[in-house]
Scaffold this active site. Structure first.
Site, PDB file in Angstrom:
ATOM      1  N   LYS A  27       0.842  -1.416  -0.168  1.00  0.00           N
ATOM      2  CA  LYS A  27       0.103   0.007  -0.068  1.00  0.00           C
ATOM      3  C   LYS A  27       0.674   1.432   0.144  1.00  0.00           C
ATOM      4  O   LYS A  27       1.383   1.723   0.966  1.00  0.00           O
ATOM      5  CB  LYS A  27      -1.003   0.121   1.261  1.00  0.00           C
ATOM      6  CG  LYS A  27      -1.906   1.205   1.159  1.00  0.00           C
ATOM      7  CD  LYS A  27      -2.279   1.705   2.435  1.00  0.00           C
ATOM      8  CE  LYS A  27      -1.806   3.087   2.815  1.00  0.00           C
ATOM      9  NZ  LYS A  27      -2.061   4.297   1.939  1.00  0.00           N
ATOM     10  N   GLU A  32      -1.301   7.322  -0.538  1.00  0.00           N
ATOM     11  CA  GLU A  32      -2.141   7.668  -1.626  1.00  0.00           C
ATOM     12  C   GLU A  32      -1.646   9.173  -2.277  1.00  0.00           C
ATOM     13  O   GLU A  32      -2.206   9.564  -3.337  1.00  0.00           O
ATOM     14  CB  GLU A  32      -3.531   7.897  -0.833  1.00  0.00           C
ATOM     15  CG  GLU A  32      -3.713   9.077   0.202  1.00  0.00           C
ATOM     16  CD  GLU A  32      -3.247   8.393   1.637  1.00  0.00           C
ATOM     17  OE1 GLU A  32      -3.799   9.002   2.388  1.00  0.00           O
ATOM     18  OE2 GLU A  32      -2.784   7.400   1.728  1.00  0.00           O
ATOM     19  N   GLY A  68       6.477   5.093   8.820  1.00  0.00           N
ATOM     20  CA  GLY A  68       5.906   6.282   9.151  1.00  0.00           C
ATOM     21  C   GLY A  68       5.732   6.750  10.518  1.00  0.00           C
ATOM     22  O   GLY A  68       6.735   6.518  11.269  1.00  0.00           O
ATOM     23  N   THR A  71       1.067   6.149  14.213  1.00  0.00           N
ATOM     24  CA  THR A  71       0.353   5.200  13.271  1.00  0.00           C
ATOM     25  C   THR A  71       1.024   3.740  13.327  1.00  0.00           C
ATOM     26  O   THR A  71       0.113   2.854  13.472  1.00  0.00           O
ATOM     27  CB  THR A  71       0.657   5.584  11.602  1.00  0.00           C
ATOM     28  OG1 THR A  71      -0.120   6.868  11.530  1.00  0.00           O
ATOM     29  CG2 THR A  71      -0.195   4.556  10.686  1.00  0.00           C
ATOM     30  N   GLY A  72       2.333   3.604  13.868  1.00  0.00           N
ATOM     31  CA  GLY A  72       2.832   2.512  14.047  1.00  0.00           C
ATOM     32  C   GLY A  72       2.215   1.812  15.309  1.00  0.00           C
ATOM     33  O   GLY A  72       2.099   0.388  15.377  1.00  0.00           O
ATOM     34  N   CYS A 121      12.571  10.889   8.277  1.00  0.00           N
ATOM     35  CA  CYS A 121      12.677  10.330   9.561  1.00  0.00           C
ATOM     36  C   CYS A 121      14.145  10.452  10.145  1.00  0.00           C
ATOM     37  O   CYS A 121      14.048  10.450  11.362  1.00  0.00           O
ATOM     38  CB  CYS A 121      11.995   8.853   9.382  1.00  0.00           C
ATOM     39  SG  CYS A 121      13.191   7.837   8.295  1.00  0.00           S
TER      40      CYS A 121
END
Length: 500
Positions: free
Chosen positions: A188, A191, A241, A245-246, A297
Site C-alpha cells: 500500500k 495515496e 511512518g 500510526t505504528g 525520519c
C-alpha cells in the site's frame, strides 16, 4: 525522444492510477479516485484509486496462492537473482520517468529524485547476491546419533505500507529484500505518492517476476492500511511512518500475531563539539536539516552544540542556510523543494509559533517563499534559546525546523541526546576519534554517523530504538527479517529403543 527526457513541469492532464493484482491492472466500474495535488505547483497531477477491503482480500489471496504454488518461494536463489538484476537494469532504464513522477508527487528536487532512483536500483543488485548466499547453520556436536541443521525459509506473505516522503527509495529498501528471501508481497503506497510503486509493478513483471508475487492496492490508511494490518493471511507487516500510526499497526497485527517491522519517528541529534571542523559540521547540519525539506525520519532536527562555540556555529550555520537554493523542483540547481501538502505546511508553521510561546527565538528563516504559483515552499528555520523539555525539542515536526541546544561536557551531551522518546539516528561531529567512538557507543540510534550525516549504502541495516520502531531493514539483516528460522534434527543409524 523519450517523453521524460525534457522535464519541465506538471502534465496537461492528471494521470489515473489503478490497482495491480495478480499480474494485471484492475479497475471497477464504481472505482473512486483521489486527486493528488503537486506540492511544487498546486495542481492535480495524478488520480489514485481508492482500494477497498475486498481489493486487499483479492491481493492477499493472489500473493498467498503464488507463494503456496512455489513458483517464486521455491525458485533457486540464482534464478531469483537474475530477475532482481534485470529489475535493477529496467529501473535505471526508466530512471527519468520515475524521477519525474517522484518530483511531481513528492515535491523534491529533480536531482534528489534521480539520485534516489539510482540508489534504489543498487538495492536490487545487492539483493541479487543475498538471494544466492542466504544460508543457515549446521551442528555436528551431538555425537554419532544426531545431526542438527538450522535453515531459513521465506515467511510467506508480507504486507508493506509505504510512506509519502521517500516513496521509491524506501520501497527499494524493502521489496528486493522481501523478494530475495522468496516471499510474496502486497504494497500500500501513500495515496499522495503512488505512481512509482505502480511503475515498479511493470518493471518487475518485465523482469520475469511471476504474477501474484508483487501486488499494489492504493488507497487510504484507515481502509487499505488497516485491512492489511488486520489480515489473518498476512505473515509480516512492514510499516514506515509516524510512531502514532505504528502503534495502531501493532495493535491491529495481533489478529494473528504477525511479525512487525516498523521504522517510525525520530528527533535526531546532531552533536557538534568545539574540536570539530566547524565549517564541515555547519554544512552537514544544514544538509541534514534541508534534505527533502526536512521531511525525513532521520533528519537532524536537534542541534546539540558545545556551549563555547554556540554563537560562532550558529552564525556559520545561518550563513549556510541563507545560501540553500530553494526553487522550482525541476530546476537542476534546486537543493530544496516544496512541502508535501498545505496541511503539513500549516503544521510546521504552528511549531514556529509554539517555539516562541515556549521562550525560544527564530534566529533565521521560517517564512513562506513564493517560488511557483501554487507551490508550497518554506525557508528552513533555526531556533535558538531552546531547552530539551520544550515540545519543539521533543516532538517530531517533520519539516525544515532545527532546535539548537547547548552542552558543556560529554555526559551532558549524551544526556540531552538520549532525553527523547525516540532513537532513530544521530550524528557526532569531532576530530577526536576517541571522543567520537565513545559518544557513538553511548548515544541511542539505529543509524549513526561520525563527521557526516544521512549517508550509506545497502549493506548496512536501517531501524531504530524505542519509539522509533522495531526490526531492521536492508543489509543481510533485512533479508533475514523476512524469514522464519527452522531447527532440523536428523537421527542417524539405528534408534536406541526407549521401549524394550
Amino acid at each position: 525522444m523519450n517523453e521524460f527526457s525534457r522535464l519541465s513541469g506538471p502534465p496537461q492532464q492528471p494521470k489515473r492510477l489503478g490497482l495491480f493484482i495478480n499480474g494485471q491492472y484492475t479497475e471497477r466500474a464504481n472505482m473512486e479516485y483521489l486527486p493528488r495535488s503537486s506540492p511544487g505547483y498546486g495542481v492535480d497531477v495524478s488520480e489514485v484509486a481508492l482500494g477497498t477491503v475486498d481489493d486487499v482480500n483479492d491481493a492477499v489471496a493472489a500473493a498467498r496462492g503464488v507463494f503456496e504454488r512455489g513458483s517464486w518461494s521455491r525458485m533457486p536463489g540464482a534464478d531469483r537473482a537474475r530477475i532482481l538484476v534485470k529489475a535493477a537494469y529496467l529501473i535505471r532504464e526508466r530512471a527519468e520517468e520515475l524521477a519525474y513522477w517522484e518530483t511531481l508527487e513528492a515535491g523534491k528536487p529533480i536531482s534528489q529524485a534521480r539520485a534516489e532512483i539510482n540508489d534504489g536500483a543498487g538495492h536490487y543488485e545487492y539483493c541479487a547476491g543475498l538471494a544466492q548466499t542466504l544460508h543457515g547453520q549446521t551442528f555436528n556436536t551431538y555425537g554419532d546419533d544426531l545431526f542438527g541443521l538450522v535453515i531459513r525459509e521465506p515467511v510467506g506473505v508480507v504486507g508493506l505500507i509505504n510512506p509519502w516522503n521517500f516513496p521509491f527509495i524506501v520501497l527499494s529498501e524493502r521489496i528486493p529484500y522481501i523478494l530475495a528471501s522468496g516471499n510474496s508481497v502486497v504494497v500500500k503506497p501513500s495515496e499522495m505518492t503512488s505512481y512509482t510503486t505502480l511503475a515498479l509493478a511493470d518493471i518487475l513483471r518485465e523482469a520475469g517476476l511471476p504474477d501474484g508475487v508483487y501486488n499494489v492496492v492504493t488507497g487510504t490508511g484507515p481502509v487499505v492500511g488497516q485491512a492489511l494490518a488486520e489480515h489473518r493471511d498476512i505473515d509480516v507487516i512492514s510499516f514506515t511512518g509516524s510512531t502514532r500510526t505504528g502503534e495502531a499497526i501493532v495493535r491491529a497485527s495481533t489478529t494473528n500475531f504477525k511479525k512487525t517491522s516498523l521504522e517510525l519517528g525520530g528527533k535526531n541529534p546532531q552533536i557538534v563539539f568545539a574540536d570539530s571542523d566547524l565549517e564541515d559540521a555547519a554544512d552537514g547540519v544544514a544538509f541534514g536539516l534541508c534534505f527533502n525539506a526536512g521531511q525525513c525520519c532521520v533528519s537532524g532536527s536537534r542541534l546539540v552544540v558545545e556551549e563555547k562555540v554556540h554563537d560562532e556555529f550558529v552564525a556559520l550555520l545561518a550563513e549556510k542556510l541563507k545560501r540553500v537554493r530553494i526553487g522550482d523542483s525541476f530546476d537542476e540547481a534546486s537543493q530544496m523543494g516544496a512541502v508535501v501538502s498545505t496541511q503539513h505546511r500549516d503544521k510546521i508553521e504552528s511549531y514556529l509559533t509554539l517555539a516562541q510561546e515556549e521562550g525560544g527565538q527564530i534566529a533565521f528563516g521560517g517564512e513562506r517563499l513564493n517560488i511557483t504559483e501554487g507551490g508550497r515552499f518554506l525557508r528552513p528555520a533555526l531556533l535558538v534559546g531552546i531547552k530539551n523539555n520544550m515540545r519543539v525539542a521533543q516532538e517530531e515536526i517533520f519539516g525544515p525546523v532545527l532546535s539548537a541546544l547547548t552542552f558543556r561536557t560529554e555526559d551532558e551531551a549524551v544526556q540531552i541526546a538520549n532525553d527523547s522518546p525516540y532513537g532513530l539516528a544521530a550524528s557526532i561531529w569531532t576530530k577526536n576519534i576517541d571522543k567520537a567512538l565513545g559518544m557513538i557507543r553511548r548515544v541511542n540510534g539505529g543509524r549513526t554517523w561520525i563527521n557526516t550525516t544521512i549517508a550509506g549504502g545497502p549493506g548496512q541495516p536501517l531501524g531504530g530504538y524505542r519509539q522509533s520502531g522495531v526490526g531492521r531493514e536492508a543489509g543481510l539483516t533485512g533479508v533475514e527479517e523476512y524469514t522464519e528460522v527452522k531447527s532440523v534434527h536428523v537421527g542417524i543409524g539405528k534408534r536406541n529403543h526407549w521401549i524394550s
